[in-house]
Design a protein around this motif. Structure first.
Motif, mmCIF file in Angstrom:
data_model
loop_
_atom_site.group_PDB
_atom_site.id
_atom_site.type_symbol
_atom_site.label_atom_id
_atom_site.label_comp_id
_atom_site.label_asym_id
_atom_site.label_seq_id
_atom_site.Cartn_x
_atom_site.Cartn_y
_atom_site.Cartn_z
ATOM 1 N N LYS A 32 -7.665 6.111 -2.029
ATOM 2 C CA LYS A 32 -8.615 5.049 -1.709
ATOM 3 C C LYS A 32 -7.975 3.673 -1.818
ATOM 4 N N THR A 33 -7.040 3.514 -2.732
ATOM 5 C CA THR A 33 -6.337 2.236 -2.841
ATOM 6 C C THR A 33 -5.447 2.011 -1.623
ATOM 7 N N VAL A 34 -4.800 3.081 -1.162
ATOM 8 C CA VAL A 34 -3.988 2.980 0.047
ATOM 9 C C VAL A 34 -4.855 2.520 1.221
ATOM 10 N N TRP B 115 8.283 8.899 -5.948
ATOM 11 C CA TRP B 115 7.776 7.700 -5.279
ATOM 12 C C TRP B 115 7.260 6.705 -6.320
ATOM 13 N N PRO B 116 7.818 5.492 -6.385
ATOM 14 C CA PRO B 116 7.334 4.511 -7.371
ATOM 15 C C PRO B 116 5.954 3.985 -6.989
ATOM 16 N N SER B 117 5.266 3.410 -7.954
ATOM 17 C CA SER B 117 3.939 2.869 -7.686
ATOM 18 C C SER B 117 3.856 1.438 -8.194
ATOM 19 N N LEU B 118 3.056 0.634 -7.481
ATOM 20 C CA LEU B 118 2.777 -0.748 -7.864
ATOM 21 C C LEU B 118 1.353 -0.823 -8.386
ATOM 22 N N PRO B 119 1.052 -1.800 -9.251
ATOM 23 C CA PRO B 119 -0.316 -1.892 -9.785
ATOM 24 C C PRO B 119 -1.322 -2.220 -8.688
ATOM 25 N N GLU B 120 -2.514 -1.649 -8.807
ATOM 26 C CA GLU B 120 -3.581 -1.959 -7.860
ATOM 27 C C GLU B 120 -4.000 -3.413 -8.015
ATOM 28 N N GLY B 121 -4.144 -4.081 -6.898
ATOM 29 C CA GLY B 121 -4.476 -5.498 -6.957
ATOM 30 C C GLY B 121 -3.266 -6.392 -7.056
ATOM 31 N N GLY C 76 0.801 -1.219 0.000
ATOM 32 C CA GLY C 76 0.000 0.000 0.000
ATOM 33 C C GLY C 76 0.832 1.266 0.000
ATOM 34 N N CYS C 77 2.058 1.195 0.524
ATOM 35 C CA CYS C 77 2.937 2.369 0.522
ATOM 36 C C CYS C 77 3.323 2.797 -0.887
ATOM 37 N N PHE C 78 3.159 1.917 -1.857
ATOM 38 C CA PHE C 78 3.581 2.217 -3.228
ATOM 39 C C PHE C 78 2.377 2.347 -4.165
ATOM 40 N N GLN C 79 1.247 2.821 -3.615
ATOM 41 C CA GLN C 79 0.063 3.101 -4.416
ATOM 42 C C GLN C 79 -0.068 4.605 -4.631
#
Length: 557
Positions: free
Chosen positions: A282-284, A473-479, A275-278
């Protein structure tokens, strides 16, 4: 009194028909929810002894245990706030459909809380699960349809697991009430399988890894009020299922109980880090729910496996569930207030956020303190360490929702804002009021206060260093795992299509030669068999299904 208790789930279910016809609308649905919530709130205060209704379904038992009573109060508060926040969604072309799904989900959620027999609980659980699909896909966007599809896939998988366990249980002991579950498991020939299936089926609703992927997809897609009840109170239906229909301390359930404990720890730490990389708030929050439900799964797993004292763990689990329901609902409802761009609203939002971390003197301090005091080592230490990852996650959330310097504040809507403010305040006050004197003393002890502070200090330092090192800040795919699985399935599908075309190209010359054969060499008439094999197959399938469903029904009746 029993008929009045029955009204709690029955009233919104009946009113759902009025919502579908368009006769309720933006005023009628919130009024209906508020009326039912007031009735439920009364029972949450005074409680209700179990009553058995022989004439309903297979013999329905209604009542309120200690956990159900606390969650009924939280449900009354959250559903009322969500209905008022969603009042505009009940109007327009899609308003009747949304209102019907909203009321049916509300009815199923209340049914899960007040129903204490196996068959009635499953009926309410199924209504809640499938009606909530309409809340997830309400926007009808591509994102919402994808989230709804994955939600349905996992929900149906969970229902299949539950039905497997329920049929095995019902075939031997009928339709037991929650109070009769420990004795019922003693009569089972395969209690480990039954308990494992029920634990796994309810884990889908709780969002326990690896069955968690619907949560970070459904919450961003659903409207804010729907996300508030989904994450705040609907996921607790799985917790009630665990506590009511899987006995504590049965030696045969040691393996599934230990597995649930392990998966709870994985969910608690793993979901918080992902979640830190969302990149969406709302996804966090969705990953925060997965993490917090993992924390609840740990004491439940220990209880099932016989590694904890039920007298200590059950009140602690209830207190933690109450705290999380109100504070997480408040955080989701804040998303409609944050859009007005006021920093005062962001500061208020920080209160339920830091409460989830467990800082003094917020409600999370007493909730987590109660759980830690009831857990054996090293699980109490693990719960303390999760405060670091939870703090990191919620720092990320606050950074995403904080108004920028150029934000232009807009006027707040008074009624939704005041209702949200009440939820925030109740989220802090009610856990302290619900807790017993021992919990309060433990929470206010110097050691516990220090335990609530040092993880936050570490998280702040780590977040600062990470932001400096990572810059962007990098992001990861939701889900998370959904994306690679979907890519793999697409490749597999393309491969099958490609092989089918190649096979068609190879067979084309043979088809052309067959078409060129003289007509008299081809059969002019193919006689039909006396009994079509398709009809026979349908008859066999019908008899098999009748046998499968008839045996449990015969036993239950």
């Amino acid at each position: 009194m029993s008929m009045v208790l029955l009204l709690i789930p029955a009233l919104p279910a009946l009113l759902a028909l009025g919502a579908l016809s368009g006769h309720l609308g933006g005023r009628g649905v919130p009024a209906s929810v508020t009326l039912t919530a007031a009735l439920a709130g009364g029972f949450a205060i005074v409680g209700a002894d179990p009553v058995h209704l022989d004439w309903l379904l297979l013999g329905t038992t209604l009542g309120l245990g200690s956990t159900a009573q606390a969650l009924l109060g939280a449900a009354a508060i959250l559903w009322t706030a969500a209905a008022i926040a969603a009042r505009r969604l009940f109007d327009g072309d899609t308003g009747p459909r949304f209102g019907m799904c909203f009321l049916l989900t509300f009815a199923g959620n209340l049914g899960v809380i007040v129903v204490q027999d196996l068959a009635g609980f499953y009926l309410a659980f199924a209504v809640m699960t499938f009606a909530a699909y309409g809340l997830v896909v309400h926007d009808e966007s591509r994102e919402a349809v994808r989230a709804g599809r994955i939600y349905l896939i996992l929900s149906i998988a969970g229902e299949a697991l539950l039905l497997g366990g329920i049929f095995m249980l019902a075939a031997e002991v009928g339709n037991p009430a929650a109070s009769a579950i420990p004795a019922a498991y003693e009569e089972l020939t395969q209690p480990q399988v039954v308990g494992g299936l029920l634990l796994a089926g309810f884990a889908v609703k709780m969002g326990i890894a690896p069955l968690h992927v619907w949560l970070p997809l459904a919450h961003p897609a659903a409207p804010v009020p729907a996300s508030a009840v989904l994450s705040g109170i609907i996921v607790k239906g799985g917790l009630l299922g665990w506590l009511q229909f899987v006995p504590a301390g049965d030696p045969a359930l040691a393996l599934p109980g230990n597995a649930l404990t392990a998966l709870g720890l994985v969910s608690a730490f793993g979901a918080a880090l992902i979640g830190c990389f969302q990149s969406r708030a709302k996804t966090v929050l969705a990953y925060s729910t997965i993490s917090q439900m993992g924390l609840l799964a740990v004491p439940v797993g220990l209880l099932v496996a016989g590694h904890g004292d039920a007298g200590l763990l059950l009140p602690a689990i209830t207190l933690f569930a109450l705290h999380h329901a109100l504070n997480k609902g408040a955080l989701f409802l804040a998303m409609d207030q944050i859009k007005h761009g006021r920093r005062a609203v962001a500061l208020i939002t920080a209160l339920p956020a830091i409460a989830l971390v467990g800082v003094p003197v917020a409600s999370g301090l007493i909730a987590k303190g109660a759980v830690k005091s009831a857990l054996p080592e090293p699980f109490a230490l693990a719960l303390t360490l999760t405060a670091i990852t939870t703090a990191l996650l919620l720092i990320r959330f606050l950074c995403l929702i904080w108004p920028g310097r150029n934000a232009s504040p807009r006027a707040l809507e008074p009624v939704p804002f005041l209702i949200w403010l009440v939820v925030v305040l109740l989220g802090q006050a009610l856990p302290w009021l619900y807790a017993n004197a021992d919990d309060r003393a433990y929470a206010l002890a110097p050691g516990t206060l220090w335990d609530g502070l040092w993880p936050v200090a570490i998280a702040v330092v780590v977040a600062g260093l990470a932001s400096e090192v990572l810059k962007r800040w990098p992001s990861l795919p939701e889900g998370d795992v959904v994306s690679p699985v979907e890519r793999g399935l697409r490749r597999l599908y393309r491969g099958v299509v490609r092989r089918h075309r190649q096979l068609g190209d190879r067979l084309r010359p043979n088809r052309e030669r067959l078409a060129a054969l003289p007509a008299h060499r081809l059969p002019q008439h193919i006689p039909e068999p006396g009994i079509p094999w398709v009809g026979a197959l349908i008859l066999v399938m019908t008899l098999v299904l009748a046998l499968l469903y008839g045996i449990p029904v015969g036993v239950l009746s």
